[in-house]
Design a protein around this motif. Structure first.
Motif, PDB file in Angstrom:
ATOM      1  N   ALA A  77     -10.697  -9.690   0.579  1.00  0.00           N
ATOM      2  CA  ALA A  77     -10.513  -8.802  -0.571  1.00  0.00           C
ATOM      3  C   ALA A  77      -9.980  -9.564  -1.779  1.00  0.00           C
ATOM      4  O   ALA A  77     -10.399  -9.316  -2.922  1.00  0.00           O
ATOM      5  CB  ALA A  77      -9.562  -7.661  -0.203  1.00  0.00           C
ATOM      6  N   ALA A  78      -9.076 -10.514  -1.542  1.00  0.00           N
ATOM      7  CA  ALA A  78      -8.556 -11.327  -2.657  1.00  0.00           C
ATOM      8  C   ALA A  78      -9.660 -12.187  -3.265  1.00  0.00           C
ATOM      9  O   ALA A  78      -9.737 -12.344  -4.503  1.00  0.00           O
ATOM     10  CB  ALA A  78      -7.404 -12.195  -2.163  1.00  0.00           C
ATOM     11  N   THR A  79     -10.522 -12.738  -2.416  1.00  0.00           N
ATOM     12  CA  THR A  79     -11.652 -13.527  -2.922  1.00  0.00           C
ATOM     13  C   THR A  79     -12.573 -12.665  -3.771  1.00  0.00           C
ATOM     14  O   THR A  79     -13.057 -13.099  -4.828  1.00  0.00           O
ATOM     15  CB  THR A  79     -12.431 -14.142  -1.749  1.00  0.00           C
ATOM     16  OG1 THR A  79     -11.542 -14.927  -0.949  1.00  0.00           O
ATOM     17  CG2 THR A  79     -13.564 -15.015  -2.255  1.00  0.00           C
ATOM     18  N   GLY A 115      -9.000  -9.939   6.446  1.00  0.00           N
ATOM     19  CA  GLY A 115      -9.419  -8.838   5.575  1.00  0.00           C
ATOM     20  C   GLY A 115      -8.802  -8.926   4.192  1.00  0.00           C
ATOM     21  O   GLY A 115      -9.491  -8.753   3.172  1.00  0.00           O
ATOM     22  N   ASN A 116      -7.518  -9.214   4.127  1.00  0.00           N
ATOM     23  CA  ASN A 116      -6.862  -9.330   2.820  1.00  0.00           C
ATOM     24  C   ASN A 116      -7.323 -10.572   2.059  1.00  0.00           C
ATOM     25  O   ASN A 116      -7.433 -10.547   0.830  1.00  0.00           O
ATOM     26  CB  ASN A 116      -5.339  -9.350   2.998  1.00  0.00           C
ATOM     27  CG  ASN A 116      -4.765  -7.973   3.246  1.00  0.00           C
ATOM     28  OD1 ASN A 116      -4.438  -7.241   2.333  1.00  0.00           O
ATOM     29  ND2 ASN A 116      -4.642  -7.613   4.514  1.00  0.00           N
ATOM     30  N   ALA A 118       2.499  -4.526   1.109  1.00  0.00           N
ATOM     31  CA  ALA A 118       1.731  -5.128   0.008  1.00  0.00           C
ATOM     32  C   ALA A 118       0.247  -4.820   0.135  1.00  0.00           C
ATOM     33  O   ALA A 118      -0.438  -4.565  -0.864  1.00  0.00           O
ATOM     34  CB  ALA A 118       1.964  -6.639  -0.015  1.00  0.00           C
ATOM     35  N   SER A 119      -0.254  -4.801   1.365  1.00  0.00           N
ATOM     36  CA  SER A 119      -1.669  -4.502   1.572  1.00  0.00           C
ATOM     37  C   SER A 119      -1.982  -3.051   1.230  1.00  0.00           C
ATOM     38  O   SER A 119      -3.028  -2.752   0.635  1.00  0.00           O
ATOM     39  CB  SER A 119      -2.047  -4.792   3.025  1.00  0.00           C
ATOM     40  OG  SER A 119      -3.430  -4.595   3.236  1.00  0.00           O
ATOM     41  N   PHE A 120      -1.098  -2.130   1.572  1.00  0.00           N
ATOM     42  CA  PHE A 120      -1.302  -0.726   1.210  1.00  0.00           C
ATOM     43  C   PHE A 120      -1.264  -0.539  -0.313  1.00  0.00           C
ATOM     44  O   PHE A 120      -2.019   0.268  -0.861  1.00  0.00           O
ATOM     45  CB  PHE A 120      -0.255   0.168   1.874  1.00  0.00           C
ATOM     46  CG  PHE A 120      -0.636   0.636   3.243  1.00  0.00           C
ATOM     47  CD1 PHE A 120      -1.787   1.388   3.446  1.00  0.00           C
ATOM     48  CD2 PHE A 120       0.152   0.325   4.349  1.00  0.00           C
ATOM     49  CE1 PHE A 120      -2.147   1.832   4.707  1.00  0.00           C
ATOM     50  CE2 PHE A 120      -0.199   0.757   5.617  1.00  0.00           C
ATOM     51  CZ  PHE A 120      -1.348   1.510   5.803  1.00  0.00           C
ATOM     52  N   THR A 173      -9.446  -3.116   2.950  1.00  0.00           N
ATOM     53  CA  THR A 173      -7.996  -3.301   2.857  1.00  0.00           C
ATOM     54  C   THR A 173      -7.245  -2.189   3.572  1.00  0.00           C
ATOM     55  O   THR A 173      -6.239  -2.442   4.258  1.00  0.00           O
ATOM     56  CB  THR A 173      -7.582  -3.345   1.376  1.00  0.00           C
ATOM     57  OG1 THR A 173      -8.377  -4.302   0.686  1.00  0.00           O
ATOM     58  CG2 THR A 173      -6.128  -3.752   1.243  1.00  0.00           C
ATOM     59  N   THR A 174      -7.727  -0.961   3.435  1.00  0.00           N
ATOM     60  CA  THR A 174      -7.066   0.159   4.101  1.00  0.00           C
ATOM     61  C   THR A 174      -7.140   0.030   5.617  1.00  0.00           C
ATOM     62  O   THR A 174      -6.149   0.275   6.329  1.00  0.00           O
ATOM     63  CB  THR A 174      -7.697   1.489   3.661  1.00  0.00           C
ATOM     64  OG1 THR A 174      -7.618   1.608   2.233  1.00  0.00           O
ATOM     65  CG2 THR A 174      -6.990   2.664   4.300  1.00  0.00           C
ATOM     66  N   SER A 175      -8.297  -0.365   6.138  1.00  0.00           N
ATOM     67  CA  SER A 175      -8.438  -0.501   7.592  1.00  0.00           C
ATOM     68  C   SER A 175      -7.550  -1.618   8.132  1.00  0.00           C
ATOM     69  O   SER A 175      -6.908  -1.464   9.183  1.00  0.00           O
ATOM     70  CB  SER A 175      -9.901  -0.769   7.951  1.00  0.00           C
ATOM     71  OG  SER A 175     -10.332  -2.013   7.429  1.00  0.00           O
ATOM     72  N   ALA A 176      -7.478  -2.734   7.411  1.00  0.00           N
ATOM     73  CA  ALA A 176      -6.633  -3.847   7.856  1.00  0.00           C
ATOM     74  C   ALA A 176      -5.163  -3.462   7.821  1.00  0.00           C
ATOM     75  O   ALA A 176      -4.397  -3.755   8.759  1.00  0.00           O
ATOM     76  CB  ALA A 176      -6.891  -5.068   6.977  1.00  0.00           C
TER      77      ALA A 176
END
Length: 220
Positions: free
Chosen positions: A117-119, A113-114, A198-200, A155-158
Protein backbone atom coordinates in the motif's frame (compact mmCIF):
# COMPACT_ATOMS: atom_id res chain seq x y z
CA UNK A 1 -64.12 62.95 -54.93
CA UNK A 2 -60.78 62.76 -56.64
CA UNK A 3 -59.03 64.43 -53.75
CA UNK A 4 -60.71 62.17 -51.29
CA UNK A 5 -59.51 59.17 -53.26
CA UNK A 6 -56.00 60.57 -53.35
CA UNK A 7 -56.05 61.19 -49.64
CA UNK A 8 -57.44 57.78 -49.12
CA UNK A 9 -54.73 56.27 -51.33
CA UNK A 10 -52.06 58.28 -49.52
CA UNK A 11 -53.37 57.14 -46.18
CA UNK A 12 -53.26 53.55 -47.26
CA UNK A 13 -49.68 53.95 -48.48
CA UNK A 14 -48.72 55.51 -45.20
CA UNK A 15 -50.23 52.63 -43.29
CA UNK A 16 -48.51 50.17 -45.53
CA UNK A 17 -45.19 51.93 -44.94
CA UNK A 18 -45.66 51.68 -41.21
CA UNK A 19 -46.55 48.01 -41.47
CA UNK A 20 -43.48 47.15 -43.53
CA UNK A 21 -41.29 49.12 -41.15
CA UNK A 22 -42.64 47.17 -38.18
CA UNK A 23 -42.09 43.93 -40.04
CA UNK A 24 -38.51 44.92 -40.77
CA UNK A 25 -38.00 45.76 -37.12
CA UNK A 26 -39.49 42.45 -36.01
CA UNK A 27 -37.39 40.57 -38.49
CA UNK A 28 -34.17 42.31 -37.51
CA UNK A 29 -34.57 42.12 -33.73
CA UNK A 30 -33.67 38.40 -33.30
CA UNK A 31 -30.67 38.83 -35.61
CA UNK A 32 -29.41 41.70 -33.45
CA UNK A 33 -30.02 39.84 -30.18
CA UNK A 34 -28.61 36.41 -31.15
CA UNK A 35 -24.88 37.28 -30.85
CA UNK A 36 -25.50 38.91 -27.48
CA UNK A 37 -27.36 35.84 -26.16
CA UNK A 38 -24.58 33.59 -27.46
CA UNK A 39 -21.97 35.64 -25.62
CA UNK A 40 -23.96 35.44 -22.40
CA UNK A 41 -24.33 31.67 -22.71
CA UNK A 42 -20.64 31.22 -23.46
CA UNK A 43 -19.69 33.42 -20.52
CA UNK A 44 -21.95 31.46 -18.20
CA UNK A 45 -20.44 28.17 -19.34
CA UNK A 46 -16.93 29.58 -18.94
CA UNK A 47 -17.65 30.77 -15.41
CA UNK A 48 -19.25 27.44 -14.53
CA UNK A 49 -16.22 25.56 -15.86
CA UNK A 50 -13.85 27.76 -13.88
CA UNK A 51 -15.88 27.17 -10.73
CA UNK A 52 -15.71 23.40 -11.15
CA UNK A 53 -12.00 23.62 -11.89
CA UNK A 54 -11.38 25.66 -8.75
CA UNK A 55 -13.26 23.16 -6.58
CA UNK A 56 -11.44 20.20 -8.13
CA UNK A 57 -8.06 21.90 -7.73
CA UNK A 58 -8.76 22.44 -4.04
CA UNK A 59 -9.80 18.80 -3.69
CA UNK A 60 -6.62 17.70 -5.49
CA UNK A 61 -4.45 19.69 -3.06
CA UNK A 62 -6.21 18.11 -0.08
CA UNK A 63 -5.83 14.74 -1.82
CA UNK A 64 -2.05 14.94 -2.08
CA UNK A 65 -1.70 16.09 1.54
CA UNK A 66 -3.76 13.13 2.74
CA UNK A 67 -1.67 10.78 0.61
CA UNK A 68 1.50 12.00 2.28
CA UNK A 69 -0.05 11.45 5.72
CA UNK A 70 -1.22 7.97 4.68
CA UNK A 71 2.27 7.19 3.38
CA UNK A 72 3.78 8.16 6.73
CA UNK A 73 1.25 5.97 8.59
CA UNK A 74 1.89 2.99 6.32
CA UNK A 75 5.66 3.27 6.62
CA UNK A 76 5.37 3.60 10.40
CA UNK A 77 3.17 0.49 10.55
CA UNK A 78 5.47 -1.57 8.31
CA UNK A 79 8.69 -0.52 10.05
CA UNK A 80 7.26 -0.91 13.56
CA UNK A 81 5.94 -4.40 12.87
CA UNK A 82 8.91 -5.44 10.75
CA UNK A 83 11.40 -4.56 13.47
CA UNK A 84 9.41 -6.12 16.32
CA UNK A 85 11.70 -8.60 17.99
CA UNK A 86 12.08 -9.34 21.67
CA UNK A 87 14.11 -11.98 23.48
CA UNK A 88 13.56 -12.67 27.15
CA UNK A 89 16.63 -12.37 29.36
CA UNK A 90 16.28 -15.91 30.70
CA UNK A 91 16.59 -19.16 28.79
CA UNK A 92 17.21 -22.84 29.32
CA UNK A 93 19.67 -25.22 27.82
CA UNK A 94 17.24 -26.17 25.05
CA UNK A 95 14.88 -23.20 24.76
CA UNK A 96 15.26 -19.50 24.17
CA UNK A 97 12.14 -17.40 24.62
CA UNK A 98 11.92 -15.03 21.66
CA UNK A 99 9.06 -13.29 19.84
CA UNK A 100 9.51 -12.20 16.22
CA UNK A 101 6.95 -10.93 13.74
CA UNK A 102 7.78 -13.53 11.07
CA UNK A 103 6.96 -16.34 13.50
CA UNK A 104 3.32 -15.44 12.86
CA UNK A 105 2.07 -15.55 9.22
CA UNK A 106 -0.56 -12.94 10.05
CA UNK A 107 2.08 -10.39 11.01
CA UNK A 108 4.06 -11.25 7.88
CA UNK A 109 0.96 -10.55 5.79
CA UNK A 110 0.52 -7.32 7.72
CA UNK A 111 4.02 -6.10 6.86
CA UNK A 112 3.71 -7.07 3.19
CA UNK A 113 0.22 -5.56 2.83
CA UNK A 114 1.22 -2.22 4.32
CA UNK A 115 4.42 -2.14 2.28
CA UNK A 116 2.46 -2.74 -0.93
CA UNK A 117 0.00 0.00 0.00
CA UNK A 118 2.88 2.39 0.74
CA UNK A 119 4.42 1.61 -2.65
CA UNK A 120 1.10 2.37 -4.31
CA UNK A 121 0.85 5.73 -2.53
CA UNK A 122 4.28 6.71 -3.86
CA UNK A 123 3.23 5.73 -7.40
CA UNK A 124 -0.09 7.57 -7.07
CA UNK A 125 1.43 10.94 -6.16
CA UNK A 126 2.24 11.85 -9.82
CA UNK A 127 -1.41 11.20 -10.74
CA UNK A 128 -2.48 13.43 -7.87
CA UNK A 129 -0.18 16.17 -9.16
CA UNK A 130 -1.77 15.83 -12.61
CA UNK A 131 -5.19 16.44 -11.05
CA UNK A 132 -3.84 19.70 -9.60
CA UNK A 133 -2.49 20.86 -12.97
CA UNK A 134 -5.59 19.64 -14.85
CA UNK A 135 -8.44 19.71 -12.35
CA UNK A 136 -11.11 18.79 -14.91
CA UNK A 137 -9.27 15.71 -16.21
CA UNK A 138 -11.36 12.59 -15.63
CA UNK A 139 -8.96 9.71 -16.38
CA UNK A 140 -6.41 10.35 -13.55
CA UNK A 141 -9.22 10.70 -11.05
CA UNK A 142 -10.80 7.40 -12.14
CA UNK A 143 -7.43 5.64 -11.78
CA UNK A 144 -6.98 7.06 -8.29
CA UNK A 145 -10.46 6.20 -7.03
CA UNK A 146 -10.15 2.62 -8.31
CA UNK A 147 -6.78 1.86 -6.75
CA UNK A 148 -7.57 3.82 -3.59
CA UNK A 149 -10.50 1.47 -3.01
CA UNK A 150 -8.22 -1.55 -3.54
CA UNK A 151 -5.59 -0.11 -1.19
CA UNK A 152 -8.24 0.59 1.45
CA UNK A 153 -9.42 -3.03 1.24
CA UNK A 154 -5.87 -4.42 1.48
CA UNK A 155 -4.91 -2.20 4.40
CA UNK A 156 -8.12 -2.90 6.29
CA UNK A 157 -7.77 -6.67 5.91
CA UNK A 158 -4.14 -6.62 7.05
CA UNK A 159 -4.89 -4.40 10.05
CA UNK A 160 -7.94 -6.45 11.09
CA UNK A 161 -6.04 -9.74 10.89
CA UNK A 162 -3.13 -8.37 12.92
CA UNK A 163 -5.53 -6.81 15.44
CA UNK A 164 -6.99 -10.25 16.16
CA UNK A 165 -3.53 -11.65 16.94
CA UNK A 166 -2.64 -8.64 19.10
CA UNK A 167 -5.87 -9.08 21.04
CA UNK A 168 -5.02 -12.73 21.71
CA UNK A 169 -1.52 -11.73 22.76
CA UNK A 170 -3.00 -9.32 25.31
CA UNK A 171 -5.98 -11.34 26.51
CA UNK A 172 -5.26 -14.95 25.52
CA UNK A 173 -7.93 -17.60 24.96
CA UNK A 174 -8.42 -20.37 27.47
CA UNK A 175 -10.61 -22.39 25.11
CA UNK A 176 -7.75 -22.81 22.64
CA UNK A 177 -4.98 -22.85 25.28
CA UNK A 178 -3.60 -19.58 23.90
CA UNK A 179 -1.93 -17.87 26.83
CA UNK A 180 -1.47 -14.11 27.07
CA UNK A 181 2.17 -13.30 26.35
CA UNK A 182 2.17 -9.52 26.70
CA UNK A 183 3.09 -9.68 30.37
CA UNK A 184 6.38 -11.31 29.35
CA UNK A 185 6.84 -9.75 25.88
CA UNK A 186 5.72 -6.22 26.72
CA UNK A 187 7.86 -4.45 24.13
CA UNK A 188 6.74 -6.84 21.39
CA UNK A 189 3.07 -6.26 22.16
CA UNK A 190 3.49 -2.50 22.45
CA UNK A 191 5.18 -2.14 19.06
CA UNK A 192 2.75 -4.48 17.29
CA UNK A 193 -0.24 -2.64 18.80
CA UNK A 194 1.12 0.70 17.61
CA UNK A 195 1.64 -0.73 14.13
CA UNK A 196 -1.96 -1.93 13.98
CA UNK A 197 -3.27 1.49 15.02
CA UNK A 198 -1.17 3.21 12.33
CA UNK A 199 -2.47 0.77 9.73
CA UNK A 200 -6.09 1.47 10.67
CA UNK A 201 -5.40 5.21 10.38
CA UNK A 202 -4.06 4.64 6.86
CA UNK A 203 -7.14 2.58 5.96
CA UNK A 204 -9.44 5.40 7.09
CA UNK A 205 -7.42 7.89 5.05
CA UNK A 206 -7.80 5.70 1.95
CA UNK A 207 -11.56 5.63 2.47
CA UNK A 208 -11.58 9.42 2.76
CA UNK A 209 -9.58 9.63 -0.49
CA UNK A 210 -12.23 7.53 -2.23
CA UNK A 211 -14.92 9.96 -1.04
CA UNK A 212 -12.85 12.95 -2.21
CA UNK A 213 -12.42 11.43 -5.66
CA UNK A 214 -16.16 10.79 -5.92
CA UNK A 215 -16.87 14.42 -5.01
CA UNK A 216 -14.33 15.63 -7.57
CA UNK A 217 -15.86 13.51 -10.32
CA UNK A 218 -19.33 14.84 -9.47
CA UNK A 219 -18.10 18.47 -9.50
CA UNK A 220 -16.82 18.26 -13.09
Amino acid sequence: MVKFGEEEQYSSLEVEGETSEKRDTKGKTPIMETPFIGKVVRAARHNSGNGGGTVNRGIAIIDIVIRLIALAALLAASVAMGTTNQTLPFFTQFFQFQARYYDLPTFTYFVIGNAVAATYVVLSIPFSIVTIARPLAKAPRLVLVTFDAIAATLTTSAAAAAAAIVYLAHKGNSNTNWIAICQQFGNFCQRSSGAVVASFVAALLFMFLVVLSAVALKAR
